[in-house]
Design an enzyme around this catalytic site. Structure first.
Site, PDB file in Angstrom:
ATOM      1  N   CYS A  85      -3.920   7.039   5.563  1.00  0.00           N
ATOM      2  CA  CYS A  85      -3.811   6.713   4.143  1.00  0.00           C
ATOM      3  C   CYS A  85      -5.055   7.128   3.382  1.00  0.00           C
ATOM      4  O   CYS A  85      -5.037   7.224   2.157  1.00  0.00           O
ATOM      5  CB  CYS A  85      -3.544   5.226   3.964  1.00  0.00           C
ATOM      6  SG  CYS A  85      -4.669   4.167   4.883  1.00  0.00           S
ATOM      7  N   GLU A  98       0.877  -1.172   0.000  1.00  0.00           N
ATOM      8  CA  GLU A  98       0.000   0.000   0.000  1.00  0.00           C
ATOM      9  C   GLU A  98       0.912   1.219   0.000  1.00  0.00           C
ATOM     10  O   GLU A  98       1.732   1.382   0.898  1.00  0.00           O
ATOM     11  CB  GLU A  98      -0.899   0.005   1.231  1.00  0.00           C
ATOM     12  CG  GLU A  98      -1.859   1.177   1.266  1.00  0.00           C
ATOM     13  CD  GLU A  98      -2.577   1.298   2.586  1.00  0.00           C
ATOM     14  OE1 GLU A  98      -2.665   2.434   3.100  1.00  0.00           O
ATOM     15  OE2 GLU A  98      -3.023   0.272   3.119  1.00  0.00           O
TER      16      GLU A  98
END
Length: 535
Positions: A309, A272
């Site tokens: 995020c 990620e």
């Protein structure tokens, strides 16, 4: 010796299986981002020899652990959750000291960490995640008979997990990557994040003790410290490593992907790597509730100093009176937000550099900027929302890049056609959000379709910050948000990263895995001759 209260020596050593590795002579200390001072504890740096030992032991453990029954694995995960809870304030205080995050936020994160451990324990006991499919033989089928074929998911082998900086518990040593790998039947070697070694060590000891308690093989879990890149590189390149997970920057994630692809046996890296999480503010929604939307997004942009995020880094709208009201209210909301300590001095420095570069561009204006600086602490980030025209945004690729921190950019289009052009210009995202009135949705279907093509999670009328840990969650998206958009790193679906399908053909019933036997001793849902059954 005492470890902030217990076995201090144990928690400064690297753990390989059930053994503590003697110090190498090279060590480091954690830094408090709030005070820029060293914290207690000399953490000893692992060597590439230690990395090799951990992977060799993990490979041996895999031969046993892959066959460990679901009940034992579930009890193992629950013991880890209980051990983390039992650490109490000791873990919370160490996390706060190493991350600068407030105790209430960390208390919630601890609950998320233990919750996902228990969630996976439940998943293991329920059992259907193995996707058992049974097609029994039809010997008299014409023109050709059908042989007996049965398929299910099996673990791939030892996993290397890189701890993340922004979640010292939930994406760290006992975070979602570790728990989903252990649930799948994969031994785990964790490369601890150097920003929070004390918190990592506390949890690593809990996992080691839980593994011993349940009689799991030596090497089912190992934990290594590193103050650079050597150990991480050795782990990714090691021939016994079968899978890697990472949460961090695009540069870091792609470096690991490249290493894994260049091995003699390429392996998957589930990375990620960042997202700007665009938010579309449709005209009628702005007209009807500009001030409400401004409050929502002033809070979302600045939550935890923007270090999520899913932080909404891009806000997209068309010129209108409603947008003008939104900007006024958003600017006022941002101005009232106090500065916050960022996770590390490096992250804070990078935020200051990137936000300054953005604001120094003549095409960029300021919508709102916080000025309440906490001078008592170091590494403080002031929130900023800037504004740019859609034409200028489209003219410079740099504006697509993430600024990690409490920063967001408002992109103002002349009309809906230009707004749609901006959406089509964006790269892959973890999330995409639409703030709209219901009657607007049918009018702008092309924009909605484009958003669903570029994001893993599409949100209607809610901020992207906040990720539900559940069965339906998709936390992953097209590149460069993640390295493989087919998988999630949050929720029960994350286990699918650590498994592969295997078919058994023409095997006697008593030789098959339990999930594939005729009598279904586990009582799980299976696709039996094209019909779902628990029989």
């Amino acid at each position: 010796m005492t470890r902030w209260g217990k076995n201090y020596y144990m928690n400064t050593q690297n753990i390989i299986g059930y053994a503590l590795i003697p110090p190498t002579g090279k060590s480091f200390r954690a830094m408090s981002p709030a005070s820029d001072t060293e914290l207690a504890g000399d953490f000893h740096v692992a060597t590439t020899t230690d990395a090799d030992a951990a992977m060799q032991l993990a490979d041996k453990a895999f031969a046993v652990y892959r066959h460990t029954d679901a009940k034992t694995k579930a009890a193992f995960l629950r013991s880890i959750a209980e051990g983390i809870t039992a650490l109490g304030d000791e873990l919370l205080n160490r996390c706060a000291a190493e991350s600068g995050l407030p105790i209430p936020r960390l208390t919630g994160e601890r609950g998320r960490t233990t919750g996902q451990l228990n969630m996976y324990a439940n998943l293991l006991e329920e059992g259907s995640w193995v996707d058992a499919v049974i097609d029994t033989a039809i010997p008299d089928r014409t023109p050709l008979p059908r042989v007996d074929i049965r398929k299910m998911l099996v673990p791939v082998g030892p996993a290397v997990v890189f701890g993340a900086s922004n979640f010292p518990m939930a994406f760290s040593v006992a975070g979602g990557d570790t728990v989903s790998a252990l649930a799948a039947g994969c031994p785990v070697v964790v490369k601890a994040h150097p920003a929070h070694p004390g918190a990592s060590a506390l949890v690593a000891e809990v996992i080691m003790q839980a593994a011993q308690k349940h009689g799991l093989p030596d090497g089912v879990f190992s934990h290594l410290f590193d103050d650079g890149y050597a150990v991480g590189e050795a782990l990714v390149k090691h021939p016994k490593t079968k899978i890697v997970t990472f949460t961090g920057s695009l540069k870091g994630g792609m470096a690991l992907v490249k290493m894994a692809r260049e091995r003699d046996e390429p392996i998957p890296v589930f990375a990620e790597m960042g997202s700007t999480n665009p938010v579309i503010l449709l005209p009628q929604a702005l007209e009807n509730r500009a001030e409400e939307l401004a409050k929502t997004y002033s809070e979302s942009v600045t939550m935890s100093a923007g270090q999520f995020c899913t932080n909404p880094g891009l806000l997209l709208a068309v010129k209108s009176e409603g947008l003008d009201r939104f900007k006024t209210a958003l600017g006022a909301g941002i101005a009232n937000v106090a500065s916050a300590t960022m996770l590390t001095a490096g992250i804070c420095s990078n935020y200051q550099k990137l936000s300054k570069e953005r604001l120094g561009n003549e095409a960029v204006n300021i919508v709102g900027k916080a000025d309440k600086l906490n001078t008592e602490n170091q590494n403080q980030a002031l929130a900023v929302v800037s504004e740019i025209s859609a034409a200028d945004f489209l003219a410079d690729d740099k504006f697509k890049e993430e600024v990690f921190g409490p920063y967001s950019m408002l992109i103002v289009a002349d009309d809906m056609a230009q707004l749609e052009e901006v959406v089509g210009y964006l790269h892959g995202q973890l999330t995409a959000t639409i703030m709209a009135e219901r009657e607007e949705l049918a009018l702008y279907k092309p924009i909605i379709d484009k958003l669903s093509n570029l994001a893993g999670r599409v949100i209607l009328n809610g901020p992207p910050t906040g990720v539900e840990v559940g069965n339906a969650m998709q936390h992953g998206g097209p590149f460069p948000a993640t390295s493989d958009s087919r998988f999630t790193s949050v929720g029960t679906g994350a286990i699918k990263r650590f498994v592969r399908p295997v078919a058994w053909q023409n095997w006697d019933n008593d030789l098959l895995p339990d999930a594939l036997k005729d009598e279904n001793p586990l009582g799980i849902w299976r696709l039996f001759n094209n019909e779902w059954s628990r029989k």
